[in-house]
Design a protein around this motif. Structure first.
Motif, PDB file in Angstrom:
ATOM      1  N   GLU A   1       0.825  -1.212   0.000  1.00  0.00           N
ATOM      2  CA  GLU A   1       0.000   0.000   0.000  1.00  0.00           C
ATOM      3  C   GLU A   1       0.851   1.251   0.000  1.00  0.00           C
ATOM      4  O   GLU A   1       0.609   2.189  -0.787  1.00  0.00           O
ATOM      5  N   GLY A   2       1.849   1.293   0.844  1.00  0.00           N
ATOM      6  CA  GLY A   2       2.699   2.481   0.911  1.00  0.00           C
ATOM      7  C   GLY A   2       3.461   2.713  -0.376  1.00  0.00           C
ATOM      8  O   GLY A   2       3.567   3.853  -0.862  1.00  0.00           O
ATOM      9  N   ASN A   3       3.991   1.669  -0.947  1.00  0.00           N
ATOM     10  CA  ASN A   3       4.744   1.798  -2.195  1.00  0.00           C
ATOM     11  C   ASN A   3       3.852   2.285  -3.335  1.00  0.00           C
ATOM     12  O   ASN A   3       4.267   3.097  -4.159  1.00  0.00           O
ATOM     13  N   ARG A   4       2.637   1.805  -3.379  1.00  0.00           N
ATOM     14  CA  ARG A   4       1.752   2.173  -4.487  1.00  0.00           C
ATOM     15  C   ARG A   4       1.298   3.633  -4.377  1.00  0.00           C
ATOM     16  O   ARG A   4       1.075   4.296  -5.382  1.00  0.00           O
ATOM     17  N   LYS A   5       1.161   4.122  -3.157  1.00  0.00           N
ATOM     18  CA  LYS A   5       0.763   5.526  -2.988  1.00  0.00           C
ATOM     19  C   LYS A   5       1.842   6.480  -3.480  1.00  0.00           C
ATOM     20  O   LYS A   5       1.553   7.633  -3.826  1.00  0.00           O
ATOM     21  N   LYS A   6       3.089   6.009  -3.504  1.00  0.00           N
ATOM     22  CA  LYS A   6       4.187   6.858  -3.958  1.00  0.00           C
ATOM     23  C   LYS A   6       4.274   6.938  -5.489  1.00  0.00           C
ATOM     24  O   LYS A   6       4.979   7.785  -6.027  1.00  0.00           O
ATOM     25  N   LEU A   7       3.590   6.037  -6.158  1.00  0.00           N
ATOM     26  CA  LEU A   7       3.671   6.013  -7.618  1.00  0.00           C
ATOM     27  C   LEU A   7       2.926   7.196  -8.232  1.00  0.00           C
ATOM     28  O   LEU A   7       1.941   7.705  -7.672  1.00  0.00           O
ATOM     29  N   GLN A   8       3.360   7.617  -9.401  1.00  0.00           N
ATOM     30  CA  GLN A   8       2.589   8.578 -10.169  1.00  0.00           C
ATOM     31  C   GLN A   8       1.298   7.910 -10.641  1.00  0.00           C
ATOM     32  O   GLN A   8       1.260   6.705 -10.889  1.00  0.00           O
TER      33      GLN A   8
ATOM     34  N   LEU B   1      -5.294  -2.210  -6.172  1.00  0.00           N
ATOM     35  CA  LEU B   1      -5.330  -3.426  -6.974  1.00  0.00           C
ATOM     36  C   LEU B   1      -6.459  -4.344  -6.512  1.00  0.00           C
ATOM     37  O   LEU B   1      -7.201  -4.905  -7.316  1.00  0.00           O
ATOM     38  N   GLU B   2      -6.587  -4.470  -5.192  1.00  0.00           N
ATOM     39  CA  GLU B   2      -7.653  -5.327  -4.669  1.00  0.00           C
ATOM     40  C   GLU B   2      -9.022  -4.778  -5.034  1.00  0.00           C
ATOM     41  O   GLU B   2      -9.923  -5.535  -5.417  1.00  0.00           O
ATOM     42  N   GLU B   3      -9.185  -3.463  -4.956  1.00  0.00           N
ATOM     43  CA  GLU B   3     -10.479  -2.856  -5.267  1.00  0.00           C
ATOM     44  C   GLU B   3     -10.834  -3.042  -6.740  1.00  0.00           C
ATOM     45  O   GLU B   3     -12.002  -3.260  -7.090  1.00  0.00           O
ATOM     46  N   SER B   4      -9.837  -2.966  -7.616  1.00  0.00           N
ATOM     47  CA  SER B   4     -10.127  -3.160  -9.046  1.00  0.00           C
ATOM     48  C   SER B   4     -10.611  -4.588  -9.314  1.00  0.00           C
ATOM     49  O   SER B   4     -11.454  -4.805 -10.186  1.00  0.00           O
TER      50      SER B   4
END
Length: 914
Positions: A28-35, A79-82
């Motif tokens: 979760e933390g890593n994905r929030k940092k993505l553009q 990803l889980e929500e999609s």
């Protein structure tokens, strides 16, 4: 299918569908940092892979962790929500489970199915990322999710069927008229001009939308906006899109002509609308109806301005803003469904068997199936899949069963050390069943591998199913063979057998060394470790899986498929399955005696498919020989063999150099007038060096329709011999009549029939509880017969039957010619039609057109081996007395459901009338 996705790679080295999506950032933390762009791209490819697996029988998504975390991480909420959105399920684990091994992250995907609670009425057949179907709600354009889209399409299809009797042009005209009369914007649509700054006297609503664009963005916004708004209006109640009017104030501002010419704008709009994918359930197919008008805007300024108005009429089907975004695995690639494929799969329902529903019972319904399944039906009088499973693959609650025991004994006697090897492998398992086969590949319609001693499928508690391949010695291709077979089995259990649980089939190769009799095995458990939920938990789950296996092994494409225009599967009987399961190499020649309606031709077709895979030959090396041309054409069109008549087979200039295997059908009606066909067939199948071809001969002496020598060997020389004694075709009353005739044939056999061959009658098993009709009709002359057939045909067609249900059978070809013109003339006088489809003149064809929507009229000999639901028989009992009963039996057995027999008045013994 179209446009595969190159970023998604299907890995063929596993016994399951495994899609490699490459690197994905996890946690979760890593994905929030993505553009946002990268996050959306990763989410899209994972969702596409999941969609493809859900629609293709389930499987595994494999991804490499892009981030550098050294410890396990969660997948990420977005990803889980999609994936939740994809299945529209609050229970994530209903379809997905995740595991991480080192830097590899796996998502285990169960096949999509519509086996939801009964209260959930609207269940989409397939999963989609985006339906691309929009609708109007108040002043909004809303995208339909999969369930809304399914409901919408079902209603459209139902309405189209309800209005099917009306010409489509009338439907559109009425919709157009109602649309104009009820819409306040229509008055302004008809104007030529508007005032700059004028306030329109009606607001935005469900059928009115205002848009005003800055000049430099008109074309860009048109391309973005038109597909969604036009589709939404067309899918709701129609509407008007005003371009050049502010949405809040309703003020007319217009578009400047100098910035974009009206003809250029019109061209862009028309091109955008004409490109919209659409689906129509009417005949003929409809087009999107719209009109583009330009209203001049009067202004004190000298600039010429205009308002563009697009009027859209409600569409009878569905209009898409673009092709739906739904994916499936096909031929080893992840492909996007076309609009037509998507609509077909979304609206695919169980066929309406109508009058046939009294005879058939559903074994696998589309209302609870995985997306790729076909409906499966069985005759009401025959065993259901549950019964067949208990008969063939019974699961004991106490110990491990081995089946078939005869094959196990045979294999163990042929291969020293095999019994010890199998027992050692089975030692850890205590409950379930081990199903042996000389080749599970052949059972699944794959090519046999010569080096394989046998395959064995283990279905046991607290374990996933395991497919063992036992080889004579180590073989580099052994693991590939086992993996491919296990993969095919898993796919068929879900996509054909309709299994809805979580499923994988493990592949394991064993080697039996002939020198040392010692075990040698190649580690072949999949590198992917499945979750515990993929184990079969109890007897109930094992039996559910084995019932799906019954469908995989015993199903065949029903002749009803051609009649109803969609694929329908029926199930073999145990007798039929046991004959098909024979070892072809040990039974190269076989005589199969089958009673009328026992399924001889079905078994013949199935055995030709098995010959192809067992012997590793092409279809041009397999020859099917029968007596009449219509049956030859029917089998030849199946694409499983070459097909010829006996006469063509015996021609001197016939070229059968490539033929290795021969199947003969309806052999009791063969004759030797053109030569010894049996010796010729034997010579062809035995000419190969080092191997003998297959020669299987199907016959029924009861249905012999001539008094000449058939060319068959003497009965005692017809060895080995099998019998099909279960009569499955005919309704009760017809079956009872067949028994009476067969009794008479047995009492008075024609001189060319060995009387002892008719003893099979005493072993016959007859179907029960199948409703039908049998009537004997007296007649005085031909006109009387024609009148009664015509009258009954009219009644049958009005009751919901079609021309393809009906056959009229005469004694000879000369009789056929006499009746044809008279019947055609009488039928064409019909004043009304059952449906628009049959509004044209009714057509009569001979039996060569058996699969067409025609009434068939032909002789009893040419109709041999064929069948229809309703048969009219015109054969005097006095005709050719030497085999009159056999001829009548041949005729009567062709009728599945209703049989009408015409008998001269002076011979009438059982009168009945219409």
């Amino acid at each position: 299918m179209k446009k595969h996705n190159p970023s998604l790679v299907v890995d063929s080295s596993y016994p399951d569908l495994v899609i490699n999506v490459g690197e994905v950032t996890l946690g979760e933390g890593n994905r929030k940092k993505l553009q946002k762009t990268q996050r959306d791209q990763e989410k899209e490819k994972v969702a596409r892979a999941a969609c493809a697996l859900l629609n293709s029988g389930g499987g595994v998504i494999r991804m490499e962790m892009a981030n550098s975390d050294e410890h396990p991480v969660e997948m990420g909420l977005d990803l889980e929500e999609s994936l939740r959105t994809l299945t529209q399920s609050s229970d994530f684990q209903a379809f997905f489970e995740t595991k991480q091994y080192g830097r590899c992250f796996y998502i285990f995907v169960k096949s999509w199915n519509t086996d939801f609670p009964p209260e959930d009425r609207f269940k989409p057949r397939i999963c989609s990322l985006d339906s691309s179907l929009h609708r109007r709600f108040a002043t909004k354009v809303l995208l339909m999710d999969s369930r809304e889209a399914f409901n919408f399409l079902e209603n459209k299809k139902r309405n189209a069927k309800f209005l099917g009797e009306e010409p489509s042009s009338k439907i559109l005209r009425d919709a157009n008229q109602n649309f104009h009369d009820s819409n306040p914007a229509h008055l302004f649509f008809q104007k030529d001009r508007l005032e700059h700054g004028e306030i329109l006297p009606f607001p935005e609503s469900q059928d009115v939308e205002f848009k005003q664009f800055s000049t430099e963005h008109v074309l860009v916004r048109i391309k973005e906006m038109v597909p969604k708004y036009i589709a939404a209006f067309a899918n709701t109640k129609g509407g008007y899109l005003f371009i050049g009017v502010e949405d809040q104030s309703r003020k007319v501002l217009g578009c400047a002509e100098k910035n974009i010419k009206s003809e250029d704008l019109k061209k862009e709009i028309e091109e955008a609308i004409n490109k919209l994918p659409h689906a129509c359930f009417c005949q003929p197919k409809c087009q999107i109806t719209f009109t583009v008008r330009f209203l001049n805007v009067l202004s004190k300024e000298e600039l010429k301005r205009y308002v563009c108005v697009i009027r859209v009429v409600p569409f009878c089907g569905a209009v898409f803003s673009e092709a739906p975004r739904s994916w499936m695995v096909k031929d080893g690639e992840v492909c996007c469904l076309t609009t037509e494929e998507w609509v077909d799969m979304m609206t695919n329902t169980d066929p309406e068997l109508q009058k046939l529903s009294e005879d058939f019972e559903s074994q696998l319904s589309l209302s609870s199936r995985p997306p790729r399944s076909s409906p499966v039906y069985s005759k009401k009088s025959l065993e259901h899949k549950e019964d067949l499973q208990r008969l063939l693959f019974s699961v004991s609650s106490e110990d491990l069963q081995f089946t078939p025991e005869s094959l196990l004994e045979e294999l163990c006697s042929e291969h020293e050390g095999l019994e010890e090897l199998i027992k050692k492998q089975m030692h850890p398992f205590s409950r379930g069943i081990l199903i042996l086969s000389r080749s599970w590949a052949v059972d699944l319609n794959l090519q046999e591998k010569q080096e394989v001693i046998c395959d064995a499928l283990l279905v046991t508690q607290n374990s996933p199913p395991i497919l063992y391949t036992i080889l004579r010695e180590q073989d580099a291709d052994g693991q590939l063979y086992c993996t491919r077979t296990a993969f095919t089995l898993k796919q068929k259990l879900v996509n054909m057998g309709g299994y809805t649980g979580k499923l994988c089939v493990m592949a394991k190769v064993l080697h039996l060394s002939p020198e040392s009799n010692a075990e040698s095995f190649e580690g072949s458990d999949s590198l992917i470790k499945y979750p515990k939920s993929y184990d079969l938990a109890d007897t109930k789950q094992m039996e559910a899986l084995l019932q799906s296996l019954v469908i995989v092994l015993l199903s065949f494409k029903s002749f009803l498929s051609d009649q109803l225009g969609c694929e329908i599967l029926n199930l073999l009987t145990v007798q039929q399955y046991e004959i098909i399961s024979k070892n072809l190499r040990k039974t190269p020649e076989l005589f199969i005696h089958g009673l009328p309606g026992s399924g001889k031709t079905i078994v013949a077709m199935k055995i030709m498919e098995k010959i192809k895979n067992t012997m590793g030959c092409e279809i041009n090396k397999i020859l099917y020989v029968c007596e009449n041309q219509p049956l030859r054409d029917l089998i030849g069109n199946k694409g499983i063999c070459q097909a010829v008549t006996r006469k063509a087979f015996m021609k001197r200039n016939s070229n059968f150099e490539n033929i290795q295997h021969i199947v003969i059908d309806e052999a009791q009606n063969f004759r030797t007038e053109d030569g010894d066909w049996y010796e010729k067939a034997k010579a062809i199948t035995q000419r190969g060096k080092g191997s003998r071809g297959i020669l299987w001969i199907f016959l029924d002496y009861f249905q012999t329709s001539h008094i000449y020598h058939s060319g068959l060997p003497d009965l005692q020389d017809q060895y080995p011999r099998e019998e099909l004694i279960r009569v499955v075709r005919n309704a009760n009353k017809i079956a009872k009549y067949l028994q009476e005739i067969m009794h008479k044939v047995r009492e008075n056999p024609p001189r060319n029939i060995p009387s002892e061959s008719l003893n099979i009658f005493s072993e016959a098993e007859w179907s029960r509880d199948v409703p039908g009709n049998l009537k004997f009709l007296k007649y005085n002359n031909m006109e009387n017969i024609v009148y009664k057939i015509t009258k009954k045909c009219h009644s049958l067609l009005d009751d919901g039957y079609s021309c393809k249900d009906i056959a009229v059978i005469c004694n000879t070809v000369d009789d056929v010619q006499e009746y044809k013109s008279k019947l055609e003339s009488a039928l064409r006088k019909r004043k009304r039609s059952r449906s628009r489809e049959e509004s044209n003149l009714l057509v009569i064809e001979d039996a060569s057109a058996i699969m067409g929507n025609h009434i068939v009229l032909d002789s009893v000999r040419r109709f041999s081996g064929l069948e229809r639901n309703i048969v009219f028989g015109i054969i005097p009992m006095t005709a050719q007395p030497a085999f009159s009963y056999s001829l009548m039996l041949c005729l009567a057995s062709r009728a599945r459901k209703q049989l009408y027999i015409f008998i001269p008045s002076e011979e009438m013994t059982n009168s009945a009338s219409f």
